[in-house]
Write a protein that holds these residues in place. Structure first.
Motif, short mmCIF file in Angstrom:
data_model
loop_
_atom_site.label_atom_id
_atom_site.label_comp_id
_atom_site.label_asym_id
_atom_site.label_seq_id
_atom_site.Cartn_x
_atom_site.Cartn_y
_atom_site.Cartn_z
N ASN A 1 43.21 31.80 62.34
CA ASN A 1 44.16 31.23 63.22
C ASN A 1 45.50 32.40 62.80
O ASN A 1 45.43 33.13 62.04
CB ASN A 1 44.55 29.95 62.93
N THR A 2 46.44 31.90 63.72
CA THR A 2 47.94 32.70 63.54
C THR A 2 48.58 32.65 62.34
O THR A 2 48.85 33.74 61.67
CB THR A 2 48.68 32.49 64.74
N GLU A 3 48.43 31.15 61.62
CA GLU A 3 49.48 31.04 60.47
C GLU A 3 48.79 31.51 59.14
O GLU A 3 49.52 31.62 58.43
CB GLU A 3 49.52 29.47 60.50
N ASP A 4 47.31 31.64 59.11
CA ASP A 4 46.89 32.06 57.59
C ASP A 4 46.11 33.12 57.75
O ASP A 4 45.45 33.38 58.64
CB ASP A 4 46.02 30.56 57.37
N LEU A 5 46.40 33.81 56.35
CA LEU A 5 45.19 35.00 56.00
C LEU A 5 45.25 34.83 54.65
O LEU A 5 45.93 35.51 53.64
CB LEU A 5 46.05 36.28 56.27
N PRO A 6 43.94 34.06 54.18
CA PRO A 6 43.58 34.07 52.98
C PRO A 6 43.15 35.31 52.14
O PRO A 6 42.28 36.23 53.09
CB PRO A 6 42.61 33.00 52.99
N LEU A 7 43.41 35.61 51.06
CA LEU A 7 42.86 36.70 50.23
C LEU A 7 41.90 36.22 49.29
O LEU A 7 41.99 35.61 48.56
CB LEU A 7 43.97 37.68 49.69
N THR A 8 40.36 36.77 49.62
CA THR A 8 39.29 36.48 48.70
C THR A 8 39.28 37.56 47.71
O THR A 8 38.79 38.87 48.05
CB THR A 8 38.27 36.08 49.30
N LEU A 9 38.93 37.28 46.53
CA LEU A 9 38.41 38.40 45.32
C LEU A 9 37.06 37.80 45.37
O LEU A 9 36.92 36.71 44.79
CB LEU A 9 39.17 38.21 44.12
N GLU A 10 36.10 38.56 45.44
CA GLU A 10 34.58 38.15 45.59
C GLU A 10 34.25 37.85 44.27
O GLU A 10 33.47 36.84 44.00
CB GLU A 10 33.78 39.37 46.34
N SER A 11 34.54 38.75 43.27
CA SER A 11 33.99 38.67 41.82
C SER A 11 35.15 39.28 41.19
O SER A 11 35.33 40.60 40.70
CB SER A 11 32.68 39.71 41.52
N ALA A 12 36.00 38.56 40.48
CA ALA A 12 37.28 38.80 39.92
C ALA A 12 37.16 39.86 38.79
O ALA A 12 36.32 39.46 37.90
CB ALA A 12 38.17 37.61 39.48
N ALA A 13 37.64 40.91 38.58
CA ALA A 13 37.90 41.82 37.60
C ALA A 13 39.07 42.01 36.94
O ALA A 13 40.22 41.53 37.68
CB ALA A 13 37.36 43.29 38.05
N SER A 14 39.15 42.41 35.78
CA SER A 14 40.59 42.36 35.06
C SER A 14 41.29 43.20 35.53
O SER A 14 42.74 43.16 35.55
CB SER A 14 40.16 43.03 33.47
N SER A 15 40.88 44.53 36.38
CA SER A 15 41.67 45.39 36.80
C SER A 15 42.36 44.62 38.16
O SER A 15 43.36 45.19 38.66
CB SER A 15 40.74 46.38 37.44
N GLN A 16 42.16 43.47 38.58
CA GLN A 16 42.94 42.82 39.59
C GLN A 16 43.76 41.91 39.09
O GLN A 16 44.48 41.39 39.74
CB GLN A 16 41.64 42.16 40.62
N THR A 17 44.18 42.10 37.92
CA THR A 17 45.29 41.20 37.24
C THR A 17 46.49 42.13 37.75
O THR A 17 46.57 43.06 37.80
CB THR A 17 45.26 41.43 35.79
N SER A 18 47.18 41.23 38.78
CA SER A 18 48.41 41.62 39.26
C SER A 18 49.14 40.65 39.85
O SER A 18 49.03 39.38 39.80
CB SER A 18 47.81 42.75 40.55
N VAL A 19 50.45 41.01 40.58
CA VAL A 19 51.29 40.18 41.46
C VAL A 19 50.79 40.22 42.80
O VAL A 19 50.83 41.58 43.29
CB VAL A 19 52.47 40.32 41.07
N TYR A 20 50.39 39.56 43.53
CA TYR A 20 50.15 39.42 44.99
C TYR A 20 51.21 39.01 45.84
O TYR A 20 51.76 37.89 45.86
CB TYR A 20 48.67 38.94 44.97
N PHE A 21 51.52 39.88 46.94
CA PHE A 21 52.26 39.30 47.99
C PHE A 21 51.75 39.31 49.23
O PHE A 21 51.14 40.27 49.62
CB PHE A 21 53.66 40.44 48.02
N CYS A 22 52.11 38.36 50.07
CA CYS A 22 51.65 38.04 51.48
C CYS A 22 52.94 38.43 52.08
O CYS A 22 54.12 38.06 51.88
CB CYS A 22 51.02 36.86 51.89
N ALA A 23 52.83 39.16 53.36
CA ALA A 23 53.85 39.34 54.08
C ALA A 23 53.51 39.17 55.75
O ALA A 23 52.52 39.20 56.10
CB ALA A 23 54.61 40.90 54.11
N SER A 24 54.59 38.98 56.42
CA SER A 24 54.21 38.84 58.00
C SER A 24 55.32 39.39 58.84
O SER A 24 56.32 39.74 58.20
CB SER A 24 53.93 37.41 58.45
N ARG A 25 55.17 39.82 59.83
CA ARG A 25 56.02 40.60 60.74
C ARG A 25 55.65 40.23 62.33
O ARG A 25 54.39 40.25 62.68
CB ARG A 25 55.94 42.40 60.45
#
Lengths: 112, 116
Positions: free
Chosen positions: A70-94
């Motif tokens: 849908n227009t409102e949502d964009l979920p982000l999936t980490l398929e199999s989390a790894a330590s290298s994916q430790t981070s701060v995640y930002f979503c943005a729209s425009r």
């Protein structure tokens, strides 16, 4: 007021687990983006979408996926989390007709 | 490929003084947009100012101005009359232009500290 919200704000998960970060915007923007922020790297683009059913890979897309049902949502999936994916995640729209992108508050993800 | 470079990891400025944060970019596309965002310690990304590649005049927004030098491919942010609340990370970003292309790429950021 229109806004963009991310959930959860903080998440701790174990290596190998699947994790989904939510992003919801009420501006009716067509264009949505996911970035990760790491010290020394700034913000790097993971995935982006220009509309429903459209998804595109950014520069650091390995290990991540998105869907746009849908227009409102964009979920982000980490398929199999790894330590290298430790981070701060930002979503943005425009809005494709406007200039600036609006950012969510960020999600701090720790993979242990 | 498009690229944004911020060469100053950290900057110090005294309150009420002006400060310039450097940003250079690389693109072969004649149509592009340049942005500056502020990220305070609370973490949110705050849009400050925008400059289009075809804009004839440098962009200004209150105490923020963008020193756009197209031939040098630089888009430096100037903050006049610095305030303690200006202490934050500052990111320069560029929008790739083109048909059905809309994504922002970011520099690595500059941490600005304003002291009394």
């Amino acid at each position: 007021d229109a806004e963009i919200t991310q959930s959860p704000r903080h998440k701790i998960t174990e290596t190998g687990r699947q994790v989904t970060l939510a992003c919801h915007q009420t501006w009716n923007h067509n264009n949505m983006f996911w970035y990760r922020q790491d010290l020394g790297h700034g913000l790097r683009l993971i995935h982006y979408s220009y509309g429903v059913q459209d998804t595109n890979k950014g520069e650091v897309s390995d290990g991540y996926s998105v869907s746009r049902s849908n227009t409102e949502d964009l979920p982000l999936t980490l398929e199999s989390a790894a330590s290298s994916q430790t981070s701060v995640y930002f979503c943005a729209s425009r809005d494709s007709l406007n200039t600036e992108a609006f950012f969510g508050q960020g999600t701090r993800l720790t993979v242990v | 490929a498009q690229k944004i470079t911020q060469t100053q990891p950290g900057m110090f400025v005294q309150e009420k003084e002006a400060v310039t944060l450097d940003c250079t970019y690389d693109t072969s596309d004649p149509s592009y947009g340049l942005f500056w965002y502020k990220q305070p310690s609370s973490g949110e990304m705050i849009f400050l100012i925008y400059q289009g590649s075809y804009d004839q005049q440098n962009a200004t927004e209150g105490r923020y101005s963008l020193n756009f030098q197209k031939a040098r491919k630089s888009a430096n942010l100037v903050i006049s009359a610095s305030q303690l609340g200006d202490s934050a990370m500052y990111f320069c970003a560029m929008r790739e232009a083109g048909y059905n292309t809309d994504k922002l790429i970011f520099g690595t950021g500059t941490r600005l500290q304003v002291f009394p």
